[in-house]
Design a protein around this motif. Structure first.
Motif, short mmCIF file in Angstrom:
data_model
loop_
_atom_site.label_atom_id
_atom_site.label_comp_id
_atom_site.label_asym_id
_atom_site.label_seq_id
_atom_site.Cartn_x
_atom_site.Cartn_y
_atom_site.Cartn_z
N ILE A 29 24.46 82.07 71.82
CA ILE A 29 25.05 81.00 72.61
C ILE A 29 24.52 81.04 74.03
O ILE A 29 24.04 82.07 74.50
CB ILE A 29 26.60 81.09 72.64
CG1 ILE A 29 27.05 82.44 73.20
CG2 ILE A 29 27.17 80.83 71.26
CD1 ILE A 29 28.56 82.56 73.39
N LYS A 67 21.00 75.51 70.51
CA LYS A 67 22.01 76.56 70.62
C LYS A 67 23.36 75.98 71.01
O LYS A 67 23.43 75.01 71.76
CB LYS A 67 21.63 77.58 71.69
CG LYS A 67 20.47 78.45 71.37
CD LYS A 67 20.30 79.46 72.50
CE LYS A 67 19.14 80.38 72.25
NZ LYS A 67 19.01 81.35 73.34
N THR A 68 24.41 76.63 70.54
CA THR A 68 25.74 76.31 71.04
C THR A 68 25.78 76.73 72.50
O THR A 68 25.31 77.80 72.86
CB THR A 68 26.81 77.08 70.24
OG1 THR A 68 26.77 76.63 68.89
CG2 THR A 68 28.20 76.85 70.82
N THR A 83 30.42 68.91 79.71
CA THR A 83 30.32 68.90 78.25
C THR A 83 30.15 67.48 77.73
O THR A 83 29.30 67.20 76.88
CB THR A 83 31.56 69.56 77.62
OG1 THR A 83 31.66 70.91 78.08
CG2 THR A 83 31.50 69.53 76.10
N ARG A 87 26.89 66.07 75.80
CA ARG A 87 26.99 65.51 74.44
C ARG A 87 26.45 64.08 74.39
O ARG A 87 25.85 63.69 73.40
CB ARG A 87 28.43 65.57 73.96
CG ARG A 87 28.78 66.99 73.53
CD ARG A 87 30.16 67.05 72.93
NE ARG A 87 30.33 68.34 72.29
CZ ARG A 87 30.69 68.50 71.03
NH1 ARG A 87 30.93 67.47 70.26
NH2 ARG A 87 30.82 69.72 70.53
N LYS A 93 25.90 70.47 70.61
CA LYS A 93 26.59 71.75 70.41
C LYS A 93 27.27 72.25 71.69
O LYS A 93 27.67 73.40 71.77
CB LYS A 93 25.61 72.80 69.90
CG LYS A 93 25.04 72.44 68.53
CD LYS A 93 24.09 73.50 68.04
CE LYS A 93 23.53 73.13 66.68
NZ LYS A 93 22.62 74.17 66.19
N LEU A 95 30.17 72.89 74.24
CA LEU A 95 31.61 73.08 74.18
C LEU A 95 32.15 73.38 75.58
O LEU A 95 31.43 73.96 76.40
CB LEU A 95 31.97 74.26 73.27
CG LEU A 95 31.60 74.15 71.79
CD1 LEU A 95 31.82 75.49 71.10
CD2 LEU A 95 32.41 73.06 71.13
#
Length: 115
Positions: A29, A67-68, A83, A87, A93, A95
């Motif tokens: 991450i 990757k997150t 975020t 997005r 991904k 968060l």
């Protein structure tokens, strides 16, 4: 655990305990701290990378879409905005850390300085 405080069913937030578990599992991450440098100087999560919110658009090319990534700020508001922007720009991904670094300090690292 991933939650959705806005009730939109889009699972865009992760609780501090969920992030702790991901870190403990050595998940691949990116931790991106969007606070100002003076705030990061007070406290930070290990291995987080500082990219102030005002610089995010110009520096987005430094981030991986594969990757997150967990966005971090003080209480979760700036990182939520980051975020959402990520997005909308192909970072599916991304968060938000629910409650920000303050929740992390209260729940995971009680010895961490708070402000």
């Amino acid at each position: 655990m991933i939650s959705d405080p806005m009730g939109q069913g889009n699972g865009i937030e992760i609780e501090a305990a969920g992030l702790r578990d991901m870190i403990a599992a050595d998940a691949d991450i990116q931790l991106i701290d969007v606070r100002e440098p003076w705030e990061v100087d007070i406290c930070r999560i290990s291995d987080s990378r500082s990219i102030p919110l005002g610089d995010l658009q110009q520096r987005a090319s430094e981030l991986s879409t594969d990757k997150t990534m967990v966005m971090i700020c003080h209480h979760g508001t700036r990182s939520y905005r980051a975020t959402m922007w990520l997005r909308q720009n192909g970072f599916d991904k991304a968060l938000n850390l629910a409650g920000g670094i303050d929740a992390w300090a209260r729940e995971i690292e009680p010895g961490m300085p708070r402000y």
